[in-house]
Enzyme design. Structure first.
Site, PDB file in Angstrom:
ATOM      1  N   HIS B  55      25.861 -23.009  48.522  1.00  0.00           N
ATOM      2  CA  HIS B  55      25.686 -24.295  49.205  1.00  0.00           C
ATOM      3  C   HIS B  55      25.611 -24.081  50.715  1.00  0.00           C
ATOM      4  O   HIS B  55      26.116 -23.081  51.239  1.00  0.00           O
ATOM      5  CB  HIS B  55      26.867 -25.219  48.876  1.00  0.00           C
ATOM      6  N   GLU B  57      27.259 -25.447  53.107  1.00  0.00           N
ATOM      7  CA  GLU B  57      28.577 -25.334  53.762  1.00  0.00           C
ATOM      8  C   GLU B  57      29.182 -23.948  53.564  1.00  0.00           C
ATOM      9  O   GLU B  57      29.731 -23.360  54.497  1.00  0.00           O
ATOM     10  CB  GLU B  57      29.550 -26.390  53.200  1.00  0.00           C
ATOM     11  N   CYS B  85      30.962 -31.232  48.350  1.00  0.00           N
ATOM     12  CA  CYS B  85      31.505 -31.235  46.988  1.00  0.00           C
ATOM     13  C   CYS B  85      32.889 -30.579  47.025  1.00  0.00           C
ATOM     14  O   CYS B  85      33.271 -29.982  48.032  1.00  0.00           O
ATOM     15  CB  CYS B  85      30.569 -30.463  46.054  1.00  0.00           C
ATOM     16  N   CYS B  88      33.008 -26.925  48.229  1.00  0.00           N
ATOM     17  CA  CYS B  88      32.869 -26.745  49.673  1.00  0.00           C
ATOM     18  C   CYS B  88      34.085 -27.289  50.436  1.00  0.00           C
ATOM     19  O   CYS B  88      34.478 -26.722  51.457  1.00  0.00           O
ATOM     20  CB  CYS B  88      31.572 -27.390  50.148  1.00  0.00           C
TER      21      CYS B  88
END
Lengths: 158, 158
Positions: B55, B57, B85, B88
């Site tokens: 992801h 992040e 999410c 993260c």
């Protein structure tokens, strides 16, 4: 099933020992198994890589996905020496793993100085973690980015 | 502060656009800023790397930590185009970030087909995610691994 689980947890523990002895990370190991076949094994590399996200589970999922050329590990089991933290449980959810089996519960991690348990509490009550401010600042650029997704010809669902 | 936040969210959105246009991942971008200086920027590379953990992040935190040669980002802010999410958010907690600022709330992610919201629900009630079994199988090897940690001469706290 239990004997099989114990066998793979021994592999996870063995990985954790390798990493801890080398000083690459905390005492955590993991492996991913699908249809009785080992498709990824890894230990924590938080220290080695100066990366707080390089947990054993994240590393094992990455290796397993690379091997199978997919982001979908449904049907596979993640074996991990210790009950995963929320970051790694989140990773297991994204990877659509069917099972997560761990050998030691989270209380043991707390006992030896890791924050797993506090982080689970955070998801129930954010005010518990006082050092972190989480804030929404509405942004047109970010909204436009999301809106454009459904029209994106290169969009792949995952 | 608000103007500054908006400026960095534009960088995060810009990163997300780069990734989505290249087809490297979903419409998500992020950057890490400390003392007014950009120390990492990244977009989702889930598709590019076949890695469900890649992801925006996670990638931005990894790059920022590599740049500062640390796993401790206290004092820094993670700007991210969309509300993170749980994976993260877990990463943000491990990295000891001081702030997380996002430009679009999680409902928008649900709207365009991402599971963030379900995963938050999972941390309140595990039975919501029916495809995943999570199980402890007590393992002596894993317990021994944890017990050995406090005696490990290469132990580094993080």
């Amino acid at each position: 099933m239990r004997n099989t689980d114990e066998k793979w947890l021994r592999i996870a523990a063995c990985e954790g020992r390798i990493g801890a002895r080398k000083g690459e990370g905390g005492p955590f190991g993991a492996c991913v198994v699908k249809n009785g076949v080992l498709i990824g094994r890894a230990h924590s590399e938080v220290i080695k890589r100066s990366n707080p996200c390089a947990h054993a589970e994240i590393n094992a999922i990455r290796l397993a996905c690379r091997k199978l050329k997919t982001v979908d590990l449904s049907g596979a089991t993640l074996y991990t020496s210790c009950e995963p933290c929320p970051m790694c449980m989140g990773a297991a959810l994204w990877a659509r793993l069917s099972r997560v089996v761990y050998g030691v519960s989270i209380e043991k991690a707390t006992e030896i100085g890791f924050d797993h348990s506090l982080f689970y509490d955070y998801f129930k009550d954010r005010s518990i973690v006082r050092w972190l401010e989480v804030k929404e600042v509405k942004s047109k650029g970010c909204t436009d980015l999301m809106n454009a997704w459904l029209l994106n010809p290169r969009r792949q669902h995952y």
